[in-house]
Design a protein around this motif. Structure first.
Motif, PDB file in Angstrom:
ATOM      1  N   PRO A  74       2.544  25.874 -53.017  1.00  0.00           N
ATOM      2  CA  PRO A  74       2.327  27.166 -52.905  1.00  0.00           C
ATOM      3  C   PRO A  74       1.978  27.889 -54.531  1.00  0.00           C
ATOM      4  CG  PRO A  74       3.946  26.975 -51.386  1.00  0.00           C
ATOM      5  CD  PRO A  74       3.840  25.749 -51.891  1.00  0.00           C
ATOM      6  N   THR A  75       2.582  27.108 -55.182  1.00  0.00           N
ATOM      7  CA  THR A  75       2.309  27.183 -56.717  1.00  0.00           C
ATOM      8  C   THR A  75       1.139  27.099 -57.127  1.00  0.00           C
ATOM      9  OG1 THR A  75       4.901  27.241 -57.338  1.00  0.00           O
ATOM     10  CG2 THR A  75       3.116  27.173 -58.921  1.00  0.00           C
ATOM     11  N   ILE A  76       0.508  25.976 -56.532  1.00  0.00           N
ATOM     12  CA  ILE A  76      -0.899  25.339 -57.005  1.00  0.00           C
ATOM     13  C   ILE A  76      -1.798  26.511 -56.307  1.00  0.00           C
ATOM     14  CG2 ILE A  76      -2.506  23.679 -56.475  1.00  0.00           C
ATOM     15  CD1 ILE A  76      -0.181  21.592 -56.429  1.00  0.00           C
ATOM     16  N   TRP A  77      -1.596  26.775 -55.227  1.00  0.00           N
ATOM     17  CA  TRP A  77      -2.635  27.786 -54.551  1.00  0.00           C
ATOM     18  C   TRP A  77      -2.477  29.356 -55.534  1.00  0.00           C
ATOM     19  CZ3 TRP A  77      -6.433  26.614 -52.080  1.00  0.00           C
ATOM     20  CH2 TRP A  77      -6.386  25.392 -51.244  1.00  0.00           C
ATOM     21  N   LEU A  78      -1.385  29.578 -56.128  1.00  0.00           N
ATOM     22  CA  LEU A  78      -1.208  30.699 -56.674  1.00  0.00           C
ATOM     23  C   LEU A  78      -1.976  30.619 -57.838  1.00  0.00           C
ATOM     24  CD1 LEU A  78      -0.050  33.400 -57.526  1.00  0.00           C
ATOM     25  CD2 LEU A  78       2.135  32.266 -58.403  1.00  0.00           C
ATOM     26  N   GLY A  79      -1.841  29.353 -58.636  1.00  0.00           N
ATOM     27  CA  GLY A  79      -2.791  28.973 -59.699  1.00  0.00           C
ATOM     28  C   GLY A  79      -4.211  29.164 -59.544  1.00  0.00           C
ATOM     29  N   LEU A  80      -4.684  28.776 -58.460  1.00  0.00           N
ATOM     30  CA  LEU A  80      -6.157  28.548 -58.244  1.00  0.00           C
ATOM     31  C   LEU A  80      -6.432  30.214 -57.887  1.00  0.00           C
ATOM     32  CD1 LEU A  80      -6.552  25.326 -55.834  1.00  0.00           C
ATOM     33  CD2 LEU A  80      -7.507  25.819 -58.194  1.00  0.00           C
ATOM     34  N   ALA A  81      -5.830  30.837 -57.253  1.00  0.00           N
ATOM     35  CA  ALA A  81      -5.941  32.206 -56.932  1.00  0.00           C
ATOM     36  C   ALA A  81      -6.098  33.085 -58.456  1.00  0.00           C
ATOM     37  CB  ALA A  81      -5.115  33.042 -56.013  1.00  0.00           C
ATOM     38  N   GLY A  82      -5.350  32.589 -59.360  1.00  0.00           N
ATOM     39  CA  GLY A  82      -5.550  33.282 -60.753  1.00  0.00           C
ATOM     40  C   GLY A  82      -6.711  32.855 -61.195  1.00  0.00           C
ATOM     41  N   VAL A  83      -6.970  31.661 -61.206  1.00  0.00           N
ATOM     42  CA  VAL A  83      -8.324  31.049 -61.871  1.00  0.00           C
ATOM     43  C   VAL A  83      -9.421  31.882 -61.331  1.00  0.00           C
ATOM     44  CG1 VAL A  83      -9.866  29.153 -62.250  1.00  0.00           C
ATOM     45  CG2 VAL A  83      -7.275  28.618 -62.399  1.00  0.00           C
ATOM     46  N   ALA A  84      -9.546  32.101 -59.990  1.00  0.00           N
ATOM     47  CA  ALA A  84     -10.749  32.702 -59.471  1.00  0.00           C
ATOM     48  C   ALA A  84     -10.823  34.251 -59.830  1.00  0.00           C
ATOM     49  CB  ALA A  84     -10.396  32.497 -57.902  1.00  0.00           C
ATOM     50  N   ALA A  85      -9.535  34.710 -59.908  1.00  0.00           N
ATOM     51  CA  ALA A  85      -9.487  36.193 -60.479  1.00  0.00           C
ATOM     52  C   ALA A  85      -9.929  36.215 -61.678  1.00  0.00           C
ATOM     53  CB  ALA A  85      -8.157  36.914 -59.885  1.00  0.00           C
ATOM     54  N   GLY A  86      -9.401  35.263 -62.671  1.00  0.00           N
ATOM     55  CA  GLY A  86      -9.904  35.479 -63.994  1.00  0.00           C
ATOM     56  C   GLY A  86     -11.283  35.099 -64.297  1.00  0.00           C
ATOM     57  N   VAL A  87     -12.092  34.155 -63.577  1.00  0.00           N
ATOM     58  CA  VAL A  87     -13.336  33.957 -63.759  1.00  0.00           C
ATOM     59  C   VAL A  87     -14.195  35.122 -63.165  1.00  0.00           C
ATOM     60  CG1 VAL A  87     -15.290  32.473 -62.774  1.00  0.00           C
ATOM     61  CG2 VAL A  87     -13.162  31.330 -63.370  1.00  0.00           C
ATOM     62  N   LEU A 171     -16.060  27.788 -54.606  1.00  0.00           N
ATOM     63  CA  LEU A 171     -15.713  26.436 -54.338  1.00  0.00           C
ATOM     64  C   LEU A 171     -14.031  26.688 -54.112  1.00  0.00           C
ATOM     65  CD1 LEU A 171     -17.365  24.011 -56.910  1.00  0.00           C
ATOM     66  CD2 LEU A 171     -17.817  24.076 -54.462  1.00  0.00           C
ATOM     67  N   ILE A 172     -13.213  27.436 -54.970  1.00  0.00           N
ATOM     68  CA  ILE A 172     -11.812  27.621 -54.611  1.00  0.00           C
ATOM     69  C   ILE A 172     -11.694  28.219 -53.173  1.00  0.00           C
ATOM     70  CG2 ILE A 172      -9.796  28.893 -55.177  1.00  0.00           C
ATOM     71  CD1 ILE A 172     -10.719  28.774 -58.094  1.00  0.00           C
ATOM     72  N   ALA A 173     -12.514  29.203 -52.892  1.00  0.00           N
ATOM     73  CA  ALA A 173     -12.495  29.900 -51.644  1.00  0.00           C
ATOM     74  C   ALA A 173     -12.955  28.896 -50.600  1.00  0.00           C
ATOM     75  CB  ALA A 173     -13.448  31.107 -51.462  1.00  0.00           C
ATOM     76  N   LEU A 174     -13.881  28.032 -50.558  1.00  0.00           N
ATOM     77  CA  LEU A 174     -14.299  27.016 -49.509  1.00  0.00           C
ATOM     78  C   LEU A 174     -12.969  26.213 -49.236  1.00  0.00           C
ATOM     79  CD1 LEU A 174     -16.516  25.643 -47.937  1.00  0.00           C
ATOM     80  CD2 LEU A 174     -17.023  24.409 -49.620  1.00  0.00           C
ATOM     81  N   VAL A 175     -12.648  25.507 -50.261  1.00  0.00           N
ATOM     82  CA  VAL A 175     -11.346  24.620 -50.179  1.00  0.00           C
ATOM     83  C   VAL A 175     -10.112  25.189 -49.562  1.00  0.00           C
ATOM     84  CG1 VAL A 175      -9.605  23.152 -51.370  1.00  0.00           C
ATOM     85  CG2 VAL A 175     -11.860  23.194 -52.036  1.00  0.00           C
ATOM     86  N   ALA A 176      -9.897  26.620 -49.860  1.00  0.00           N
ATOM     87  CA  ALA A 176      -8.835  27.455 -49.293  1.00  0.00           C
ATOM     88  C   ALA A 176      -8.890  27.717 -47.599  1.00  0.00           C
ATOM     89  CB  ALA A 176      -8.549  28.692 -49.982  1.00  0.00           C
TER      90      ALA A 176
END
Length: 402
Positions: A74-87, A171-176
């Motif tokens: 879950p921490t990895i997914w939280l990080g990816l969500a943060g990357v997506a929001a930041g970008v 891509l993050i959304a697709l993998v999620a």
């Protein structure tokens, strides 16, 4: 010989690290474009790199407590969500203070991803962890080849860099969606534990063994090699190999190409050789590639040297982080978090030192600092080999939670 099993958790970890790699390697070409938009100097635009380092330090501090509360995946997914929001924020915001803040947030989130993937793969694959980490970083480097191409195509099409960078959000959304959609079979939370060694740390303890700190310094030194090459290679290609500015900038991709190939095939080699001898061999390949690059007065020969240099550099980080986590015992989350500090220190100090020397003697002569870094890394690797416990006999794996 250990066997690397490519199960669903492993492939997912590779994909997650590759998603971070898209931003990390794609952001470099974006910085000059941001500089033009904001009307700043190169030095001011370079503060975005400082923001990346600061975010890495913050992410390193946050990973262990967040992983304890949420779990590693879950921490990895939280990080990816943060990357997506930041970008997304980076694409919408224009002022310099805003972009610096957003980049720091992205780096913080990305460090959660990197630390989480490192721990999950180490915990799951045991003695095969160096191979798994090499392949995961190959995915990261592969996206490092793709990202600048996508951003360049977006710019050439007249759309600017933002649609190209926004690809990572899609891509993050697709993998999620592919992983988390109900009805899609998710990876089971089982793992092959790392082999037992004489170095153990009680769960919850803060003290890490001496071998870990040797590996920690080693990561900082090898990280210094990588960041100096990333920032200063183009200058040497222009001043010594006589390449045009555009061609010199594009030629830096030769290092990433070498790293991709080295990590892709290095994972197989890591299953057959112990990490420390393999790391010493990789440092030797890096030194050979650097020698060709540094003496070359023709552009094509310098590029050949860069490819060889990338082949050697490919295994520096995967082997060092696998050794660091292997000796951390039950404190792998804490060890993964602290590793971000090592890379942040190397990325923050080495380019400044090389730039200071380059102001006095020129970039070409200043690059002789890199063989010094390689020599120090080799000495640390030898010292680390002496500090490591003797390998334990092979055990039958038993499932444990990741």
């Amino acid at each position: 010989m250990p066997r690397l099993v490519h199960d669903r958790i492993t492939w997912l970890a590779y994909a997650q690290l590759g998603l971070w790699g898209f931003f990390l390697y794609g952001f470099g070409p974006v910085v000059p474009l941001l500089r033009d938009e904001q009307g700043t100097t190169a030095a001011v635009a370079g503060l975005h790199s400082t923001a990346l380092a600061a975010g890495a330090l913050a992410g390193g501090a946050l990973f262990a407590p967040v992983a304890r509360q949420l779990g590693r995946r879950p921490t990895i997914w939280l990080g990816l969500a943060g990357v997506a929001a930041g970008v997304t924020g980076l694409a919408l915001l224009r002022p310099l203070p805003a972009t610096l803040t957003v980049v720091m947030v992205i780096a913080t989130a990305g460090t959660l991803v990197v630390s989480g993937v490192n721990v999950v793969l180490t915990t799951r694959h045991g003695r095969a962890a160096p191979a798994a980490l090499a392949e995961a970083n190959a995915a990261c480097a592969g996206m490092g080849i793709l990202a600048p191409l996508v951003i360049g195509l977006s710019v050439n099409a007249g759309w600017g860099w933002r649609p190209g960078m926004a690809v990572v959000v899609a891509l993050i959304a697709l993998v999620a969606v592919a992983t988390l959609t109900p009805g899609v079979r998710r990876p089971r939370a089982t793992a092959t534990p790392a082999p037992r060694t004489r170095v153990t740390v009680a769960r919850g303890a803060r003290r890490l063994p001496k071998a870990y700190w040797i590996a920690w310094v080693l990561m900082g030194v090898t990280g210094s090699i990588e960041v100096c090459l990333s920032l200063w290679t183009a200058d040497v290609l222009r001043s010594h190999a006589g390449m045009a500015p555009g061609a010199a900038s594009a030629a830096v991709a030769a290092i990433v190409c070498g790293m991709f190939v080295g990590r892709l095939f290095g994972g197989r080699v890591a299953l057959r050789l112990r990490p420390v001898p393999l790391l010493l061999a990789a440092l030797g390949v890096s030194l050979a590639g650097f020698t060709v690059f540094w003496v070359a007065s023709a552009g094509w020969l310098a590029i050949v040297g860069l490819v060889v240099l990338g082949l050697g550099n490919a295994l520096h980080y995967p082997l060092a982080i696998s050794l660091a986590l292997a000796v951390a015992g039950d404190a792998t989350d804490q060890a993964a978090g602290w590793s971000a500090y090592s890379m942040g220190v190397g990325f923050g100090i080495a380019p400044v030192a090389l730039g200071w020397v380059a102001d006095g003697v020129g970039a070409h002569l200043a690059f002789l600092l890199l063989p010094g870094f390689i020599a120090v890394a080799a000495l640390l690797a030898v010292r680390l080999g002496r500090a490591l416990p003797a390998p334990a006999p092979a055990e039958q794996p038993t499932p444990t939670p990741v």
